[in-house]
Design a protein around this motif. Structure first.
Motif, short mmCIF file in Angstrom:
data_model
loop_
_atom_site.label_atom_id
_atom_site.label_comp_id
_atom_site.label_asym_id
_atom_site.label_seq_id
_atom_site.Cartn_x
_atom_site.Cartn_y
_atom_site.Cartn_z
N GLU A 108 0.83 -1.21 0.00
CA GLU A 108 0.00 0.00 0.00
C GLU A 108 0.87 1.26 0.00
O GLU A 108 0.58 2.23 -0.70
N LEU A 109 1.93 1.24 0.80
CA LEU A 109 2.83 2.40 0.84
C LEU A 109 3.53 2.59 -0.50
O LEU A 109 3.71 3.73 -0.95
N ASN A 111 2.29 1.81 -3.39
CA ASN A 111 1.28 2.37 -4.27
C ASN A 111 1.13 3.87 -4.06
O ASN A 111 1.01 4.63 -5.01
N LEU A 112 1.13 4.29 -2.80
CA LEU A 112 1.04 5.70 -2.49
C LEU A 112 2.28 6.46 -2.98
O LEU A 112 2.18 7.56 -3.50
N ASP A 113 3.44 5.81 -2.79
CA ASP A 113 4.70 6.42 -3.20
C ASP A 113 4.74 6.62 -4.72
O ASP A 113 5.27 7.60 -5.22
N ASP A 114 4.15 5.67 -5.47
CA ASP A 114 4.11 5.77 -6.93
C ASP A 114 3.24 6.94 -7.38
O ASP A 114 3.44 7.45 -8.47
N GLU A 115 2.31 7.33 -6.56
CA GLU A 115 1.40 8.41 -6.92
C GLU A 115 1.97 9.81 -6.64
O GLU A 115 1.40 10.79 -7.07
N VAL A 116 3.08 9.86 -5.90
CA VAL A 116 3.67 11.16 -5.54
C VAL A 116 4.50 11.68 -6.72
O VAL A 116 5.45 11.00 -7.14
#
Length: 118
Positions: A108-109, A111-116
């Protein structure tokens, strides 16, 4: 015999980490066991004396060999207690689902990191 004890412990740890061995927790929270063919291997932890003990049982449940971390260390096996502790922790984490939970959180982290954006 100590060479075989050390080899046995190391193989148990590596195969457990690789997910190739299935362990069970016994009714005692301080004991784990796995069945290997007709043989059973048990690992016990005695918290009051901070000692690990590995027991090999035959197909009838009879104890045919056993050794402690102290006995293994006295034969020259470095840090047997730490290796036993690692095995015990790995099995406990697998059984509790902690490793799977951490994998899910890390995914999940990521995935979030990829969105930054950079």
């Amino acid at each position: 015999m100590s060479d075989k004890w050390g080899q046995l412990l190391q193989k148990l740890v590596s195969l457990t980490r690789a997910g190739k061995l299935s362990w069970n927790e016994t009714v005692h929270g301080d004991e784990i066991s796995t069945q290997l063919g007709e043989m059973k291997v048990e690992v016990q932890f005695f918290e009051l004396i901070d000692e690990y003990r590995l027991i090999v049982r035959d197909e009838f449940g009879k104890e045919i060999d056993a050794f402690t971390d102290d006995e293994l260390t006295s034969t020259g096996f470095i840090s047997a207690g730490g290796v036993f502790a690692s095995l015990f922790r790995t099995v406990k984490r697998q059984k509790s689902g902690a490793d799977q939970a951490l994998d899910n959180i890390l995914r999940e982290l990521d995935n979030l990191d990829d969105e930054v954006p950079f």
